[in-house]
Write an enzyme that holds these catalytic residues in place. Structure first.
Site, mmCIF file in Angstrom:
data_model
loop_
_atom_site.group_PDB
_atom_site.id
_atom_site.type_symbol
_atom_site.label_atom_id
_atom_site.label_comp_id
_atom_site.label_asym_id
_atom_site.label_seq_id
_atom_site.Cartn_x
_atom_site.Cartn_y
_atom_site.Cartn_z
ATOM 1 N N ASN A 57 0.825 -1.164 -0.008
ATOM 2 C CA ASN A 57 -0.056 -0.120 -0.115
ATOM 3 C C ASN A 57 0.772 1.256 0.039
ATOM 4 O O ASN A 57 0.740 2.116 -0.848
ATOM 5 C CB ASN A 57 -0.879 0.120 1.272
ATOM 6 N N ASP A 90 -6.301 -7.111 5.372
ATOM 7 C CA ASP A 90 -5.634 -7.950 4.482
ATOM 8 C C ASP A 90 -5.657 -9.479 5.077
ATOM 9 O O ASP A 90 -5.052 -10.413 4.821
ATOM 10 C CB ASP A 90 -4.350 -7.945 4.109
#
Length: 395
Positions: free
Chosen positions: A206, A241
């Site tokens: 990210n 996640d």
């Protein structure tokens, strides 16, 4: 002995009673096919004069709504064949102003003297337009309510799906998993495995490529995980996640559950380790898995999820890209670490820690440095020296 014949006074009284009841008396000669006594009131209501009506049945048939003719014929046939005690029908008649008006007919054949061979078809007609309009309005309301109920059911189904679906990956979400687990532990399910799958270093992806790339990566991970399980198994995104797989060994697989789950874990890690193509980027991501088995590792939803999470924590701590099954020693070690951390925080406040320095020397015993030691003066316990790792991450 003959029955007395009805007089004109009798007919007048009958006519008065029929009119008072809102009925319109009529009589037809079935042999001649003519109207002996027309439904005068009905035709006047419709705007026709008696001259227009005449004495033929054709006029009445001409102003019956075409859609209602079959029902009239059916009622007549049923009465003629003896399947009905009398003739009853409802129909629309066309008024002179072009409006359709609902009426009802009740009738019966009255046989005359044998020598005359005459058959008199006598009955009444009455206006049912108000009732039909109310019925049609009620039917319209019922159709509207039915449509609204269907729309409400569709909305409820949509909301139910939204409440159990992850909006990004379209997998099930945490709520759906918990509902399935509750059914499992309540006795509705067989032995199963709960796998917590977490991506390693997802935050790094990210940070490097942005959240849009991270979202695409999560969707591709979801697709890969779906390829690793059977259609009867469940896969969900727990959040972030972290994914959850609820797996039951196939009936045609004779291996013990844990052995089957190990093969699934190996497949998942292998599939997740393949590179991901996202636009022009080639992204690598790996996974860690923590597994707990039902019923061996817990009989409640909280126990199962907590222990699968503990196994995941240990897999990450031991190097990542690994899978670990829950062992009771894992929970004991975490409890001990938590206890030590709490006591150390208390030790800081109560000044139980003493900072010492120890000289470091080389082979010739020359000082080359100093190492700092922290001694914990724990009241009444010397066994606290059995821990070596740092109790919390350095900042």
């Amino acid at each position: 002995m003959r029955s007395p014949q009805p007089t004109s006074d009798d007919h007048d009284r009958l006519q008065l009673a029929v009119e008072a009841a809102g009925l319109d008396l009529w009589e037809n000669d079935l042999v001649a096919g003519t109207v002996t006594h027309p439904a005068t009131r009905t035709f006047i209501e419709l705007g026709y004069s008696l001259e227009e009506v005449g004495n033929s049945l054709n006029f009445w048939l001409d102003i019956v709504h075409p859609e209602d003719r079959p029902a009239i014929d059916t009622a007549l046939v049923a009465y003629r064949e003896g399947r009905a005690d009398n003739y009853r029908s409802e129909f629309r008649l066309l008024g002179k102003d072009g409006e359709w008006v609902w009426y009802a007919n009740y009738g019966k054949v009255m046989r005359g003297a044998k020598e005359s061979g005459m058959h008199r078809f006598i009955g009444v007609t009455f206006n049912i337009n108000d009732r039909k309009q109310r019925e049609e309005e009620l039917a319209r309301i019922n159709r509207l309510l039915s449509l609204q109920n269907q729309q409400l059911d569709q909305m409820n189904n949509h909301l139910e799906k939204l409440s159990t679906t992850d909006p990004l990956t379209k997998l099930y979400n945490r709520r759906a998993v918990n509902e399935r687990l509750h059914r499992l532990v309540s006795g509705e399910g067989a032995a199963s495995g709960l796998l917590f799958v977490d991506l390693d270093n997802f935050k790094k992806t990210n940070d490097l490529y942005g959240h849009d790339v991270g979202d695409i990566l999560l969707c591709q991970v979801a697709q890969r995980l779906q390829s690793c399980i059977d259609s009867n198994d469940m896969i969900a995104r727990f959040g972030g996640d972290e994914f959850v797989l609820l797996i039951r060994a196939p009936e045609n697989d004779r291996r013990p559950l844990r052995q089957y789950l190990e093969s699934v874990c190996q497949l998942v890690l292998s599939v997740l380790a393949q590179p991901y193509v996202i636009g022009d980027l080639l992204v690598y991501s790996y996974g860690s898995i923590g597994a707990a088995c039902f019923p061996e590792d817990g009989w409640s939803v909280d126990e199962l999820t907590k222990r699968a999470d503990i196994a995941l924590y240990c897999a990450k701590k031991q190097g990542r890209n690994l899978y670990r099954f829950f062992e009771p020693s894992m929970e004991v070690a975490l409890q001990q670490q938590d206890s030590i951390e709490k006591e150390l925080r208390a030790a800081l406040k109560s000044r139980q820690l003493e900072l010492l320095y120890q000289i470091q020397v080389d082979r010739e015993l020359k000082p080359i440095g100093v190492e700092a030691l922290l001694r914990w003066h724990h009241p009444g316990c010397s066994a606290r020296w059995n821990f070596c790792p740092m109790p919390w991450p350095a900042t």
